[in-house]
Design an enzyme around this catalytic site. Structure first.
Site, PDB file in Angstrom:
ATOM      1  N   TYR A   1     -14.142  19.960 -14.283  1.00 50.31           N
ATOM      2  CA  TYR A   1     -14.820  18.490 -14.612  1.00 50.31           C
ATOM      3  C   TYR A   1     -15.814  18.417 -13.712  1.00 50.31           C
ATOM      4  O   TYR A   1     -15.514  18.367 -12.304  1.00 50.31           O
ATOM      5  CB  TYR A   1     -13.448  17.820 -14.249  1.00 50.31           C
ATOM      6  CG  TYR A   1     -13.542  16.332 -14.313  1.00 50.31           C
ATOM      7  CD1 TYR A   1     -13.718  15.759 -15.831  1.00 50.31           C
ATOM      8  CD2 TYR A   1     -13.583  15.379 -13.338  1.00 50.31           C
ATOM      9  CE1 TYR A   1     -14.194  14.337 -15.763  1.00 50.31           C
ATOM     10  CE2 TYR A   1     -13.956  14.101 -13.497  1.00 50.31           C
ATOM     11  CZ  TYR A   1     -14.109  13.721 -14.781  1.00 50.31           C
ATOM     12  OH  TYR A   1     -14.458  12.203 -14.876  1.00 50.31           O
TER      13      TYR A   1
ATOM     14  N   ASP B   1      -4.891  21.019 -12.243  1.00 56.34           N
ATOM     15  CA  ASP B   1      -5.178  19.960 -12.979  1.00 56.34           C
ATOM     16  C   ASP B   1      -5.010  19.869 -14.466  1.00 56.34           C
ATOM     17  O   ASP B   1      -5.582  20.657 -15.330  1.00 56.34           O
ATOM     18  CB  ASP B   1      -6.964  19.752 -12.791  1.00 56.34           C
ATOM     19  CG  ASP B   1      -7.378  18.338 -13.235  1.00 56.34           C
ATOM     20  OD1 ASP B   1      -6.641  17.828 -14.143  1.00 56.34           O
ATOM     21  OD2 ASP B   1      -8.731  17.952 -12.957  1.00 56.34           O
TER      22      ASP B   1
ATOM     23  N   LYS C   1      -6.179   9.797 -19.003  1.00 53.53           N
ATOM     24  CA  LYS C   1      -6.300  10.490 -20.391  1.00 53.53           C
ATOM     25  C   LYS C   1      -4.989  10.347 -20.865  1.00 53.53           C
ATOM     26  O   LYS C   1      -4.645   9.301 -21.495  1.00 53.53           O
ATOM     27  CB  LYS C   1      -6.879  11.706 -19.949  1.00 53.53           C
ATOM     28  CG  LYS C   1      -8.222  11.832 -18.869  1.00 53.53           C
ATOM     29  CD  LYS C   1      -9.393  11.121 -19.157  1.00 53.53           C
ATOM     30  CE  LYS C   1     -10.260  10.940 -18.187  1.00 53.53           C
ATOM     31  NZ  LYS C   1     -10.586  12.048 -17.462  1.00 53.53           N
TER      32      LYS C   1
ATOM     33  N   ARG D   1       0.829  -1.296   0.151  1.00 53.24           N
ATOM     34  CA  ARG D   1       0.070   0.029   0.106  1.00 53.24           C
ATOM     35  C   ARG D   1       0.989   1.320  -0.080  1.00 53.24           C
ATOM     36  O   ARG D   1       0.537   2.310  -0.666  1.00 53.24           O
ATOM     37  CB  ARG D   1      -0.973   0.198   1.314  1.00 53.24           C
ATOM     38  CG  ARG D   1      -1.726   1.107   1.336  1.00 53.24           C
ATOM     39  CD  ARG D   1      -2.965   1.433   2.497  1.00 53.24           C
ATOM     40  NE  ARG D   1      -2.955   0.399   3.232  1.00 53.24           N
ATOM     41  CZ  ARG D   1      -2.347   0.053   4.360  1.00 53.24           C
ATOM     42  NH1 ARG D   1      -1.480   1.048   5.112  1.00 53.24           N
ATOM     43  NH2 ARG D   1      -2.660  -0.680   5.274  1.00 53.24           N
TER      44      ARG D   1
END
Ligand code: PLP
Length: 381
Positions: free
Chosen positions: A98, A170, A195, A46
């Site tokens: 977004y 972003d 993306k 993790r």
């Protein structure tokens, strides 16, 4: 090193035991330790995994950051960033965000007492007016989705620094190839690597790169404590995708430019949004802060209604009707009834998001084939 070399080599070295030029997929949950306090840099997956580390070093290199933390999705990356803040803290974000970011801010963090102001960030005055004593962060997204407005990153980071406010950009829509916010003064840069960075529509992921130690420590604490991390296979796929980022973006930008110009004088098109046009309100800023104008083009039809847009989209073949963007294949979508369907029609239209607005994520196919595909669809409306 220049960017085109960085996408291949940044932070990468052949694997130590075998010399493998790509990092192996370290499919393990834990690591043998020599003693309770002695290990080879990894204790539990993790917290860290060598395949993920290779990806993090790559993205840090691309953005010119000291460090990067990768997450299971762009949304998990944003979640980790906002958890740095506390009830009463105030964040200013764009009113043209977004949709998933807007949902995260208003439906997860607002109920926990973090306050948000959403304003048109293309106006520095608007942002200045929204600042109050508790303002801790500017959340910047540029170009915006789907209207492709351009926000002046440098102007906003200058304003933020003067007021001791942090800035996060972003950078999903532009990708590190086109725009590097840290060079423009931002404190951290965030990606949905789903993306352009991944680039092949085959993996979900997120990343935050920063040289700010306090932000990085907070992110690493979130990685360890809330664990929204990518698995080694996902890290590997994203890293593999990044290797071709520069060549993909070159073709994508070239195709988008061709298509935008083709649409501009089209008898069935009312309006085209593309930051590469000189009459785009953000053109000069885009020229300053981006290497090229990107692979996204939005346009409205002369018959400005939902039906025509739907008919148009049913009649493209190379452009696949789907959400998302930034892959090698061209996608077409209808924000008014897909990504932005939950916004009331009047609010949506007022922001310039018309009923027939069609959004293209231009891929790397042959540009002439893409234009021919659109032309077939024009015959149907
Ligand atoms: C897709 C996207 C996100 C969310 O990323 P996921 O990987 O889908 O969680 C955030 N910001 C922008 C601009 C996006 O396009």
């Amino acid at each position: 090193m220049k960017f085109n070399s960085k996408v291949i080599h940044a932070g990468q070295a052949p694997e130590e035991t075998s010399g493998a030029v790509m990092p192996p997929i370290f499919q393990t949950s834990t690591y043998a330790q020599e003693a309770p306090d002695v290990n080879k840099g990894y204790d539990y997956a993790r917290v860290g995994n060598p395949t993920r580390t290779a990806l993090e070093k790559m993205i840090a290199g691309l953005e010119g950051a000291d460090n990067c933390a990768c997450f299971a999705s762009g949304c998990a990356a944003m979640d980790a960033i906002i958890k740095m803040f506390r009830p009463g803290d105030h964040i200013i974000a764009s009113n043209d965000l977004y949709g998933g970011t807007y949902r995260l801010f208003t439906q997860v963090f607002e109920p926990f007492g973090i306050r948000f102001t959403f304003t048109d960030m293309t106006s520095i005055e608007n942002v200045r007016d929204a600042i109050n004593e508790e303002t801790k962060l500017f959340w910047i997204e540029t170009p915006t989705n789907p209207l492709l407005n351009i926000v002046d990153i440098k102007a906003l980071t200058d304003l933020a620094k003067a007021k001791k406010i942090l800035t996060v950009v972003d950078n999903t829509f532009a990708s590190s190839y086109l725009q590097r916010p840290l060079e423009l003064g931002a404190d951290a840069v965030m990606h949905s690597t789903t993306k352009y960075l991944g680039g092949h529509s085959d993996v979900i992921g997120g990343a935050v790169a920063t040289s700010n130690k306090e932000i990085m420590d907070n992110l690493l604490f979130q990685v360890k404590t809330t664990g929204g991390v990518p698995g080694p296979m996902d890290s590997y796929l994203t890293l593999r995708g990044i290797k071709t980022l520069a060549v993909r973006m070159e073709r994508t930008c070239e195709n988008a430019r061709k298509i935008a110009h083709h649409l501009k004088n089209h008898p069935k098109v009312k309006n085209v949004r593309y930051p590469g046009f000189e009459d785009h309100p953000g053109h000069e800023i885009a020229k300053k802060q981006m290497k090229d104008f990107g692979g996204m083009v939005s346009f409205t039809l002369k018959t400005d209604d939902i039906e025509s847009a739907h008919t148009f989209m049913k009649n493209t073949k190379l452009f696949t009707l789907a959400e998302s963007l930034g892959g090698v294949e061209s996608l077409i979508s209808h924000p008014a009834t897909m990504t932005h369907g939950s916004i009331p029609a009047e609010v949506r239209r007022k922001a310039g998001l018309n009923d027939s607005l069609i959004r293209l994520s231009v891929g790397i196919e042959d540009g002439d084939d893409l234009i021919e595909d659109l032309e077939k669809a024009f015959k149907s409306v």
